[in-house]
Design an enzyme around this catalytic site. Structure first.
Site, PDB file in Angstrom:
ATOM      1  N   CYS A  75       0.773  -1.251   0.000  1.00 32.71           N
ATOM      2  CA  CYS A  75       0.000   0.000   0.000  1.00 32.71           C
ATOM      3  C   CYS A  75       0.805   1.303   0.000  1.00 32.71           C
ATOM      4  O   CYS A  75       0.675   2.124  -0.907  1.00 32.71           O
ATOM      5  CB  CYS A  75      -0.901   0.045   1.228  1.00 32.71           C
ATOM      6  N   HIS A 133      -2.634   7.243   4.725  1.00 30.72           N
ATOM      7  CA  HIS A 133      -1.446   6.386   4.836  1.00 30.72           C
ATOM      8  C   HIS A 133      -0.153   7.081   4.433  1.00 30.72           C
ATOM      9  O   HIS A 133       0.883   6.434   4.246  1.00 30.72           O
ATOM     10  CB  HIS A 133      -1.639   5.105   3.987  1.00 30.72           C
ATOM     11  N   ASP A 285      -4.072  -0.591  -5.592  1.00 30.99           N
ATOM     12  CA  ASP A 285      -2.761  -0.080  -5.156  1.00 30.99           C
ATOM     13  C   ASP A 285      -1.673  -1.148  -5.183  1.00 30.99           C
ATOM     14  O   ASP A 285      -0.487  -0.841  -5.135  1.00 30.99           O
ATOM     15  CB  ASP A 285      -2.854   0.549  -3.760  1.00 30.99           C
TER      16      ASP A 285
HETATM   17 CA    CA Z   1      -2.943  -2.244  -0.597  1.00 31.54          CA
END
Ligand code: CA
Length: 469
Positions: A75, A133, A285
């Site tokens: 990610c 994130h 992603d």
């Molecule tokens: Ca991911």
């Protein structure tokens, strides 16, 4: 007769004005980024047990990439690449960041300019929805990184049922995964969300489109679905009597909720006549972690966390009616870094970018003006594992653990089943050299990653303490 002539002149003038207007109005951008979805989990890549009619409609209305990549296999680094248009190793973002609200270094470094920063220079308004994130420290908040609005959470994943969001503050967290339980943020304010998270994020995207229909906008819609924890509402679960395996059924329901959201967005664009002025991109992603969330990467080898195709080749489609031909299938390799370069080239303005970007404007390749390859080479680097990969044409060299060479011909061997490195040492040498050259431009990681959670806690006993200024 005169009247007809006048009317025709009027029509010509209107049509000229429209053409002119179309050229001068910068297109909107909507990036729909899903989390941990497998390559084969959308209808347009052959999925049969999970119908995705709206995501498929997006792909059918434009281009579906059969060789669409992200710049990393998990990610955080993948998102850092997408948002900056640069290989994230250029700025040391080589690990999945920890949830560390006191740590200014834990996330996207301030040296980097985001796509929202760049589009802001061209008068766009930008909204980030869902998973951030890119850092939980206040200086790394989306509103400090070029976005005008934010609705979502700062951690690397989240629970989906609003009643499970019980923490009012990141400093109430006691551990990494407590970050999944924080109440959602609208900009800097904690809110009381009442809907299933995926539905809430779709709702926010639709209302932003309505509110900004008269100005250029960028929506970064980062659904956390179908990332774990596997949680879905009955509304979506009830659609999958065809799936008996519990994990796959919940996963399917989560994908279906995203698909509904994509439908709402496409319908809203059509209703407001924004279709021809909006570039919509859909991608995951990273590849599916098949064992973990029951995703399916189809014939691709490996999964999330791997530099085999299953980790980095993702469902990827793009639509911009009138500019990208409908129903196109594009087989040359493209990468998530291209989204940045593509939209920047369409704004009609000279935008001076802070940093050099790695992506390519894909439009000339997609409308047939440029028949060559968008990229001579693509690179991936998994620093801690010393796994490296380079793709040149159909050749892919994967160096495992810094020393084991694997060469695959993706043109004839999409599943990377035949390692042909032994009989092609010249190609291995050439590609290794190319990789090394690229790698010299990269930086070592600048923060500790998810795998060092325990060590980080030992070094930072005040990780979740609200520190005084
Ligand atoms: Ca991911």
């Amino acid at each position: 007769m005169k009247r007809v002539l006048l009317y025709m002149l009027f029509l010509t003038a209107v049509s000229a004005a429209c053409t002119q207007e179309k050229k001068t109005v910068p297109p909107n951008l909507i990036v729909i980024l899903v989390d941990d979805m497998g390559y084969a989990d959308v209808g347009f890549n052959g999925c049969t047990d999970i119908p995705t009619p709206h995501i498929d409609k997006l792909a059918e209305g434009g281009v579906r990439f059969t060789n669409g990549y992200v710049s990393y296999c998990v990610c955080g680094p993948s998102r850092a690449g997408l948002l900056t248009g640069r290989y994230q190793d250029r700025f040391g973002f080589s690990r999945n960041p920890l949830f560390a609200p006191n740590d200014l270094e834990m996330g996207l470094p301030l040296s980097e300019e985001t796509l929202a920063d760049a589009l802001g220079k061209a008068g766009y308004k930008s909204l980030a929805i869902g998973k951030w994130h890119m850092g939980a420290h206040e200086s790394l908040h989306p509103l400090k990184r070029g976005f005008d609005d934010f609705y979502g959470f700062l951690s690397g994943g989240h629970r989906y049922f609003p009643e499970e969001l019980t923490l009012n503050d990141p400093f109430e967290a006691k551990s990494q995964y407590d970050g999944y339980k924080t109440r959602l943020l609208r900009n800097y304010e904690r809110v009381d969300e009442t809907e299933y998270l995926t539905d809430a994020f779709s709702r926010e995207a639709v209302s932003y489109i309505e509110e900004n229909k008269d100005n250029p906008f960028f929506i970064y819609l980062a659904y956390n679905a179908p990332h774990a924890p596997l949680q879905a509402t009955e509304k979506y679960l009830s659609r999958f009597d065809n799936i008996s395996e519990k994990k796959r059924k919940t996963y399917a329901a989560m994908v279906s909720a995203v698909d509904d959201g994509v439908g709402l967005i496409l319908n809203k664009l059509a209703e407001l006549h924004l279709d021809e002025n909006t570039l919509v991109v859909f991608l995951s992603d990273n590849g599916g972690p098949e064992n973990h969330n029951a995703s399916d990467n189809g014939v691709l080898r490996g999964q999330k966390g791997d530099l085999f195709e299953g980790g980095i080749r993702v469902p990827f489609a793009m639509k911009w009616p009138g500019t990208i031909p409908a129903g196109e299938v594009y087989d040359n390799p493209v990468i998530s870094l291209d989204i940045f370069a593509t939209i920047i080239a369409q704004t009609g303005k000279e935008i001076s970018l802070k940093n050099e970007i790695d992506g390519t404007n894909l439009i000339p390749y997609l409308n047939g003006q440029n028949k060559s390859l968008p990229h001579d080479k693509l690179f991936w680097r998994k620093f801690d594992a010393q796994d490296y990969a380079i793709r040149r044409g159909d050749d892919k060299l994967l160096i495992k653990g810094g020393e084991t060479n694997m060469l695959f011909d993706l043109g004839t061997d999409i599943s990377e089943a035949q390692n042909v490195s032994q009989s092609n040492t010249d190609r291995v040498d050439e590609l290794t050299k190319e990789f090394r050259k690229w790698s010299e431009e990269m930086q070592d990681p600048i923060f500790m990653g998810l795998r060092e959670d325990k060590k980080y806690n030992e070094l930072h006993p005040d990780r979740f303490e609200k520190l005084k200024d």
